[in-house]
Design an enzyme around this catalytic site. Structure first.
Site, PDB file in Angstrom:
ATOM      1  N   LYS A  71      53.685  11.898  41.810  1.00  0.00           N
ATOM      2  CA  LYS A  71      54.186  12.071  40.440  1.00  0.00           C
ATOM      3  C   LYS A  71      53.853  10.894  39.519  1.00  0.00           C
ATOM      4  O   LYS A  71      53.719  11.076  38.318  1.00  0.00           O
ATOM      5  CB  LYS A  71      55.703  12.316  40.450  1.00  0.00           C
ATOM      6  CG  LYS A  71      56.068  13.697  40.966  1.00  0.00           C
ATOM      7  CD  LYS A  71      57.543  13.974  40.827  1.00  0.00           C
ATOM      8  CE  LYS A  71      57.862  15.366  41.356  1.00  0.00           C
ATOM      9  NZ  LYS A  71      59.211  15.803  41.039  1.00  0.00           N
ATOM     10  N   GLY A 133      67.288   5.656  41.770  1.00  0.00           N
ATOM     11  CA  GLY A 133      65.940   5.888  42.302  1.00  0.00           C
ATOM     12  C   GLY A 133      65.123   6.680  41.283  1.00  0.00           C
ATOM     13  O   GLY A 133      65.509   6.788  40.105  1.00  0.00           O
ATOM     14  N   THR A 157      72.339  -0.527  45.246  1.00  0.00           N
ATOM     15  CA  THR A 157      71.610  -1.769  44.955  1.00  0.00           C
ATOM     16  C   THR A 157      71.699  -2.020  43.449  1.00  0.00           C
ATOM     17  O   THR A 157      71.092  -1.284  42.662  1.00  0.00           O
ATOM     18  CB  THR A 157      70.133  -1.618  45.381  1.00  0.00           C
ATOM     19  OG1 THR A 157      70.098  -0.984  46.661  1.00  0.00           O
ATOM     20  CG2 THR A 157      69.416  -2.941  45.434  1.00  0.00           C
ATOM     21  N   LEU A 227      71.704  17.102  41.883  1.00  0.00           N
ATOM     22  CA  LEU A 227      70.286  17.471  41.807  1.00  0.00           C
ATOM     23  C   LEU A 227      69.817  18.135  43.106  1.00  0.00           C
ATOM     24  O   LEU A 227      68.790  18.780  43.146  1.00  0.00           O
ATOM     25  CB  LEU A 227      69.409  16.240  41.507  1.00  0.00           C
ATOM     26  CG  LEU A 227      69.738  15.454  40.238  1.00  0.00           C
ATOM     27  CD1 LEU A 227      68.654  14.408  39.963  1.00  0.00           C
ATOM     28  CD2 LEU A 227      69.894  16.358  39.015  1.00  0.00           C
TER      29      LEU A 227
HETATM   30  P1  ATR Z   1      64.436   9.948  44.616  1.00  0.00           P
HETATM   31  O1  ATR Z   1      62.992   9.957  44.212  1.00  0.00           O
HETATM   32  O2  ATR Z   1      64.890  11.231  45.255  1.00  0.00           O
HETATM   33  O3  ATR Z   1      65.330   9.492  43.528  1.00  0.00           O
HETATM   34  P2  ATR Z   1      64.582   7.324  45.767  1.00  0.00           P
HETATM   35  O4  ATR Z   1      63.796   6.801  44.625  1.00  0.00           O
HETATM   36  O5  ATR Z   1      64.258   6.856  47.139  1.00  0.00           O
HETATM   37  O6  ATR Z   1      64.526   8.907  45.828  1.00  0.00           O
HETATM   38  O7  ATR Z   1      66.146   7.003  45.434  1.00  0.00           O
HETATM   39  C1  ATR Z   1      67.160   7.287  46.358  1.00  0.00           C
HETATM   40  C2  ATR Z   1      68.511   6.960  45.726  1.00  0.00           C
HETATM   41  O8  ATR Z   1      69.544   7.280  46.667  1.00  0.00           O
HETATM   42  C3  ATR Z   1      68.704   5.504  45.372  1.00  0.00           C
HETATM   43  O9  ATR Z   1      69.582   5.394  44.276  1.00  0.00           O
HETATM   44  C4  ATR Z   1      69.356   4.960  46.647  1.00  0.00           C
HETATM   45  O10 ATR Z   1      70.093   3.780  46.475  1.00  0.00           O
HETATM   46  P3  ATR Z   1      69.351   2.329  46.585  1.00  0.00           P
HETATM   47  O11 ATR Z   1      68.648   2.142  45.276  1.00  0.00           O
HETATM   48  O12 ATR Z   1      70.449   1.371  46.794  1.00  0.00           O
HETATM   49  O13 ATR Z   1      68.404   2.433  47.749  1.00  0.00           O
HETATM   50  C5  ATR Z   1      70.291   6.082  46.977  1.00  0.00           C
HETATM   51  N1  ATR Z   1      70.682   6.078  48.382  1.00  0.00           N
HETATM   52  C6  ATR Z   1      69.926   6.445  49.445  1.00  0.00           C
HETATM   53  N2  ATR Z   1      70.617   6.318  50.587  1.00  0.00           N
HETATM   54  C7  ATR Z   1      71.846   5.826  50.242  1.00  0.00           C
HETATM   55  C8  ATR Z   1      73.038   5.508  50.964  1.00  0.00           C
HETATM   56  N3  ATR Z   1      73.099   5.650  52.289  1.00  0.00           N
HETATM   57  N4  ATR Z   1      74.109   5.060  50.273  1.00  0.00           N
HETATM   58  C9  ATR Z   1      74.074   4.933  48.923  1.00  0.00           C
HETATM   59  N5  ATR Z   1      72.984   5.232  48.186  1.00  0.00           N
HETATM   60  C10 ATR Z   1      71.891   5.675  48.820  1.00  0.00           C
END
Ligand code: ATR
Length: 289
Positions: A71, A133, A157, A227
């Protein structure tokens, strides 16, 4: 349908593409609207995306959808980029023009149309956005563009939320996005909020997971939009509903991102009754898989 010498071709590029529901959307639309068009998934190996775009242009492929992991990678390969897509830094739809492909982000336009159809407002709303993310970042841009009052962006984060806030507030020219750590949700002012669940937490097969489970958090939510659409009802949605809110999954976002792409490729306006027919097919297909 009968394929002939004039059949237009549209498709999806990504890696992998086997599980996509997009052919259901586009091939059903072509048949409902009587268009001589076929939509096919094209798996593209890493490192071959530039070849794929060049080849598609040479083959006069009318339009493409772009999915993970390309993308953002395709941005440099386009003749033109729509403003919202440029701000987000990701496209999911390419439209062939005389000079090459123009990129759009119908994921966000699709989310917006899905919300409008459901009577969910963004303008002047106070919004809680879970995640920072790729998906959540795009939602933050959409909210700013559509005039949200404030977006509390909660992320595990903090750095990432801060970066997104800086970027979106810069584009918007006002302080819309307020970055916070996930566990700081208790600091969100009292009131009733639209909440968008934009993390990957709760995605099948981890159906029982959710980033916040405290009932006090859900007391603040009048509408929750996840989503995710697999599972059909996420834990986040269950908690929203249990506390008296309305909850929606991401299938209508998927539906309308496809419909808007189809409209761009064919310069048509799809009627709501046709959208409904496709939605039912998507739901059936989803429940079978
Ligand atoms: P996408 O393209 O689907 O948005 P991504 O860019 O990998 O995927 O983003 C994943 C999101 O889910 C992020 O906000 C991530 O938090 P971090 O930025 O802290 O990594 C969040 N996420 C994934 N696993 C998580 C968990 N176990 N607890 C809390 N947040 C989580």
């Amino acid at each position: 349908m009968e394929i002939n010498g004039r059949t237009s071709v549209c498709g999806l590029i990504g890696h992998p593409v086997e599980h996509t529901l997009s052919p259901v959307i586009h091939n059903t639309l072509a048949s409902l609207l009587g268009h001589d068009l076929v939509y096919v998934p094209f798996p593209v190996e890493p490192g071959r995306v530039a070849d794929a775009i060049k080849g598609a242009d040479a083959l006069q492929v009318l339009g493409l959808n772009v999915t993970v992991p390309y993308k953002s990678a395709v941005l440099d390969l386009l003749a033109e980029i729509d403003t919202l897509a440029g701000n987000i830094g990701a496209v999911n739809t390419l439209v062939r023009t005389k000079s090459g492909y123009k990129g759009y982000n119908t994921d966000m336009e699709g989310l917006y149309r899905a919300m409008q159809i459901e009577g969910i407002k963004i303008e002047k709303e106070r919004i809680i956005l879970l995640g920072a993310g790729g998906a959540a970042r795009a939602v933050a841009h959409l909210c700013a563009l559509k005039g949200a009052d404030t977006v509390y962006m909660l992320n595990r984060t903090l750095d990432k939320a801060e970066q997104v806030a800086e970027e979106v507030n810069g584009v918007a020219g006002r302080q819309v996005v307020c970055p916070m750590l996930l566990q700081e949700y208790t600091r969100i002012p009292d009131g009733q909020y639209l909440a968008v669940q934009g993390t990957s937490v709760g995605l099948a097969p981890h159906d029982d997971r959710v980033v916040i489970s405290d009932p006090a958090f859900y007391e603040k939510i009048h509408t929750g939009f996840d989503l995710i659409y697999n599972p059909w009802e996420t834990r986040f949605m269950q908690l929203v509903t249990a506390h008296g809110g309305r909850a929606y999954n991401g299938l209508k976002m998927l539906l309308y991102q496809g419909i808007i792409a189809y409209e761009l490729w064919n310069d048509v306006q799809v009627k709501e009754q046709d959208a409904q027919i496709i939605y039912e097919r998507l739901e059936t297909q989803f429940r079978k898989s």
